[in-house]
Write a protein that holds these residues in place. Structure first.
Motif, PDB file in Angstrom:
ATOM      1  N   GLY A 135       0.803  -1.220   0.000  1.00  0.00           N
ATOM      2  CA  GLY A 135       0.000   0.000   0.000  1.00  0.00           C
ATOM      3  C   GLY A 135       0.836   1.271   0.000  1.00  0.00           C
ATOM      4  O   GLY A 135       0.488   2.257  -0.669  1.00  0.00           O
ATOM      5  N   ASN A 136       1.948   1.269   0.747  1.00  0.00           N
ATOM      6  CA  ASN A 136       2.794   2.476   0.807  1.00  0.00           C
ATOM      7  C   ASN A 136       3.384   2.817  -0.564  1.00  0.00           C
ATOM      8  O   ASN A 136       3.466   3.982  -0.961  1.00  0.00           O
ATOM      9  CB  ASN A 136       3.915   2.281   1.818  1.00  0.00           C
ATOM     10  N   LEU A 137       3.796   1.765  -1.296  1.00  0.00           N
ATOM     11  CA  LEU A 137       4.337   1.983  -2.633  1.00  0.00           C
ATOM     12  C   LEU A 137       3.275   2.578  -3.546  1.00  0.00           C
ATOM     13  O   LEU A 137       3.507   3.578  -4.236  1.00  0.00           O
ATOM     14  CB  LEU A 137       4.846   0.664  -3.205  1.00  0.00           C
ATOM     15  N   PHE A 138       2.079   1.953  -3.542  1.00  0.00           N
ATOM     16  CA  PHE A 138       1.021   2.430  -4.425  1.00  0.00           C
ATOM     17  C   PHE A 138       0.569   3.850  -4.050  1.00  0.00           C
ATOM     18  O   PHE A 138       0.283   4.677  -4.915  1.00  0.00           O
ATOM     19  CB  PHE A 138      -0.167   1.467  -4.396  1.00  0.00           C
ATOM     20  N   LEU A 139       0.517   4.113  -2.729  1.00  0.00           N
ATOM     21  CA  LEU A 139       0.138   5.455  -2.282  1.00  0.00           C
ATOM     22  C   LEU A 139       1.162   6.489  -2.737  1.00  0.00           C
ATOM     23  O   LEU A 139       0.803   7.587  -3.180  1.00  0.00           O
ATOM     24  CB  LEU A 139      -0.008   5.478  -0.756  1.00  0.00           C
ATOM     25  N   ALA A 140       2.448   6.127  -2.649  1.00  0.00           N
ATOM     26  CA  ALA A 140       3.499   7.052  -3.098  1.00  0.00           C
ATOM     27  C   ALA A 140       3.374   7.336  -4.598  1.00  0.00           C
ATOM     28  O   ALA A 140       3.525   8.477  -5.054  1.00  0.00           O
ATOM     29  CB  ALA A 140       4.871   6.467  -2.784  1.00  0.00           C
ATOM     30  N   LEU A 141       3.056   6.279  -5.372  1.00  0.00           N
ATOM     31  CA  LEU A 141       2.893   6.467  -6.812  1.00  0.00           C
ATOM     32  C   LEU A 141       1.695   7.359  -7.120  1.00  0.00           C
ATOM     33  O   LEU A 141       1.762   8.235  -7.994  1.00  0.00           O
ATOM     34  CB  LEU A 141       2.730   5.112  -7.498  1.00  0.00           C
ATOM     35  N   VAL A 142       0.579   7.134  -6.410  1.00  0.00           N
ATOM     36  CA  VAL A 142      -0.623   7.937  -6.624  1.00  0.00           C
ATOM     37  C   VAL A 142      -0.352   9.407  -6.308  1.00  0.00           C
ATOM     38  O   VAL A 142      -0.694  10.312  -7.078  1.00  0.00           O
ATOM     39  CB  VAL A 142      -1.798   7.403  -5.775  1.00  0.00           C
ATOM     40  N   LEU A 143       0.287   9.664  -5.154  1.00  0.00           N
ATOM     41  CA  LEU A 143       0.591  11.048  -4.770  1.00  0.00           C
ATOM     42  C   LEU A 143       1.550  11.699  -5.760  1.00  0.00           C
ATOM     43  O   LEU A 143       1.422  12.883  -6.080  1.00  0.00           O
ATOM     44  CB  LEU A 143       1.178  11.074  -3.356  1.00  0.00           C
ATOM     45  N   THR A 144       2.508  10.923  -6.250  1.00  0.00           N
ATOM     46  CA  THR A 144       3.456  11.460  -7.221  1.00  0.00           C
ATOM     47  C   THR A 144       2.748  11.891  -8.503  1.00  0.00           C
ATOM     48  O   THR A 144       3.016  12.968  -9.052  1.00  0.00           O
ATOM     49  CB  THR A 144       4.533  10.411  -7.544  1.00  0.00           C
ATOM     50  N   VAL A 145       1.835  11.042  -8.986  1.00  0.00           N
ATOM     51  CA  VAL A 145       1.097  11.382 -10.207  1.00  0.00           C
ATOM     52  C   VAL A 145       0.238  12.621  -9.979  1.00  0.00           C
ATOM     53  O   VAL A 145       0.161  13.520 -10.844  1.00  0.00           O
ATOM     54  CB  VAL A 145       0.234  10.183 -10.658  1.00  0.00           C
ATOM     55  N   ILE A 146      -0.425  12.699  -8.814  1.00  0.00           N
ATOM     56  CA  ILE A 146      -1.271  13.868  -8.514  1.00  0.00           C
ATOM     57  C   ILE A 146      -0.441  15.147  -8.520  1.00  0.00           C
ATOM     58  O   ILE A 146      -0.798  16.144  -9.165  1.00  0.00           O
ATOM     59  CB  ILE A 146      -1.983  13.691  -7.162  1.00  0.00           C
ATOM     60  N   VAL A 147       0.687  15.118  -7.799  1.00  0.00           N
ATOM     61  CA  VAL A 147       1.535  16.313  -7.705  1.00  0.00           C
ATOM     62  C   VAL A 147       2.085  16.690  -9.074  1.00  0.00           C
ATOM     63  O   VAL A 147       2.095  17.866  -9.465  1.00  0.00           O
ATOM     64  CB  VAL A 147       2.679  16.072  -6.700  1.00  0.00           C
TER      65      VAL A 147
END
Length: 537
Positions: A135-147
């Motif tokens: 989950g931490n990896l996927f959350l980091a990827l999601v936040l990166t795409v948003i930013v």
């Protein structure tokens, strides 16, 4: 991008090499070498095809697939290359569409979890547990795409704002040149010039400049762009009905005119009086942000119009004062010198007429000689006065010397050779020709240096009693003339050329432009002397 990709790949590769489990060190080293070569090829591909979205999408998708394969091959959930997927995701989120970025991210998560669950699930985790485990990896990827998509959106907005600002500045400079070189006759059509540029700046179809009635001197005529002639009378009639309301306005106002639609109107005020209204017809689909942009443009054009009109009125008054002062000065010069001497000659000849029969021959000859000397003295004084009034004869600053000085300064500042050849004399050339020719020479040589990267510019000016011929050629990069006129019609370029063409045509002249890529540019202008005076009469 190259630095970030190399840095992130180096870190993940180092973590992979330092891991003692799995294949041998040599095998892992060869894997890293191949990975660096492939990453370098993808980087070159991104740089080369960054302006081709379809090719970029395909390359990013291929790299993402390769990273998924590499991640599964080097340990799946535990692979150090899991985070390297940020590289293609950042490029997708920062350069391509919103939907492609999210499709890529969700596709990666789905494929990665599915393959790991089906083939690398040594701990027998359920699908939900596998997702939560990473989950931490996927959350980091999601936040990166948003930013990254937020940053990309801000970047696009800034680029659009910069492009719009640059386009606005080009239009404003073009408007300034046209107004600066307008004669009194052309100035009465200033409303048409302003409305044309309102349409260019706002990208709307219809604009107007309504002038309120002015006591005493005639005001410029109200003008519009976009309406039919029969609609024009109704439009200005509706505006005149609300004249009292407009005179009280000091801020932009949204107004619905019966039978005409919704308008944004901006009052134009000089420091001493109310001038009129600038306006645009709004489209129904315009949002709040678009209306704010229109308000900004109309406010600026309103202030610019007021300055132009006030400057013109001050210029008219100044010219009248200059003429009056010059007339008084010339009258004083004549009175103090020539007039007194002429009075003495007239008195002497009148006296001689009455007494010459009674005078001896010697005395008569002496009187005639005295009158001759006085007349010679008057002629000399008159010549001195004429020389003092003429900059050409007195050695003062002339228009041609100002042209030479400007081109010499331009040559020194830009380290460019500018050769000026002049045939004839500008002494009897009217002021409007001086002004327009200086603008054309300045614009053409400036374009040759700024846009054409020329190293040598040839300027040939022939001044004859009935014709003016000007040739300006350079050895610059040149351009496609068909393209520049097309861009000018689309409001994206060619404004300098349009200015020169307008100035030439305003004097009844002919403007010819010839240029080819890598072959320089040449401008030929022929202007008949006297046509502008007949036009303004």
């Amino acid at each position: 991008m190259k630095f970030y990709r190399a840095f992130s790949l180096s870190l993940t590769s180092l973590m992979y090499l330092l891991d003692h489990s799995g294949p041998s060190v040599i095998y892992r080293f060869l894997t890293v070498v191949i990975l660096f070569i492939v990453a370098y090829l993808f980087t070159l591909c991104y740089q080369r095809y960054r302006s081709n979205p379809r090719t970029l999408m395909l390359a990013i998708s291929l790299e993402l697939a390769a990273i998924i394969g590499l991640t599964l091959y080097t340990g799946g959930y535990d692979s150090p290359f899991r985070l390297y997927v940020l590289n293609p995701l950042l490029i997708a989120a920062g350069s391509l569409s919103f939907y492609f970025g999210w499709s890529l991210l969700l596709g990666y998560i789905g494929v990665f979890v599915a393959f790991c669950y089906l083939f690398l699930n040594s701990a027998n985790l359920s699908f939900t547990e596998a997702v939560l485990e990473n989950g931490n990896l996927f959350l980091a990827l999601v936040l990166t795409v948003i930013v990254m998509q937020m940053v990309n959106r801000l970047k696009r907005q800034r680029e659009e704002a910069d492009a719009r600002t640059n386009e606005t500045m080009e239009h404003i400079k073009s408007l300034y040149h046209i107004v600066e070189t307008s004669s009194q006759h052309d100035f009465m059509n200033i409303g048409q010039v302003i409305t044309d540029y309102v349409v260019k700046l706002t990208k709307l179809d219809k604009a107007l400049f309504w002038f309120a009635k002015k006591s005493g001197e005639p005001a410029p005529q109200s003008r519009q762009t976009g309406w039919q002639q029969e609609e024009e009378r109704f439009l200005f009639y509706e505006l005149e009905k609300n004249e009292h309301e407009w005179r009280l306005q000091r801020e932009p106002v949204f107004k619905s005119l019966p039978g005409l639609g919704d308008f944004l109107l901006m009052p134009v005020r000089m420091s001493t009086r109310f001038v009129g209204m600038i306006g645009v017809k709004l489209e129904a689909a315009e949002g709040l942000e678009g209306r704010r942009w229109y308000i900004q443009q109309l406010m600026f054009l309103s202030e610019l119009s007021a300055i132009i009109l006030e400057r013109h009125e001050l210029g008219v008054i100044e010219n009248r004062l200059i003429v009056t002062n010059e007339q008084n000065r010339i009258a004083d010069e004549m009175h103090d010198s020539v007039s007194q001497s002429l009075f003495g000659i007239v008195y002497a000849t009148h006296s001689l007429k009455q007494t010459w029969r009674k005078m001896a021959d010697a005395e008569l000859e002496e009187q005639i000689e005295l009158i001759h000397d006085s007349a010679t003295k008057v002629a000399k004084e008159l010549r001195i006065t004429i020389y003092s009034l003429s900059s050409k004869k007195s050695g003062g600053s002339t228009w041609l010397s100002m042209v030479r000085s400007h081109l010499n300064s331009l040559s020194r500042l830009n380290d460019v050779e500018i050769n000026l050849q002049i045939t004839g004399d500008d002494f009897s050339l009217p002021y409007p020709y001086h002004k327009a020719l200086f603008r054309i020479i300045s614009e053409a040589t400036g374009n040759a240096i700024r846009h054409g990267a020329a190293r040598c510019v040839e300027v040939e000016l022939s001044l004859k009693p009935k014709w003016i011929r000007l040739s300006i050629s350079d050895d610059g990069v040149g351009f496609d003339t068909d393209l520049i006129w097309t861009e000018s019609e689309d409001n994206t370029g060619g404004l300098g050329m349009k200015n020169m063409q307008y100035l030439t045509q305003s004097l009844g002249g002919d403007f010819q432009l010839s240029s080819n890529e890598n072959a320089g540019t040449r401008i030929l202008i022929s202007i008949p002397v006297g046509v502008a005076e007949l036009k303004n009469a």
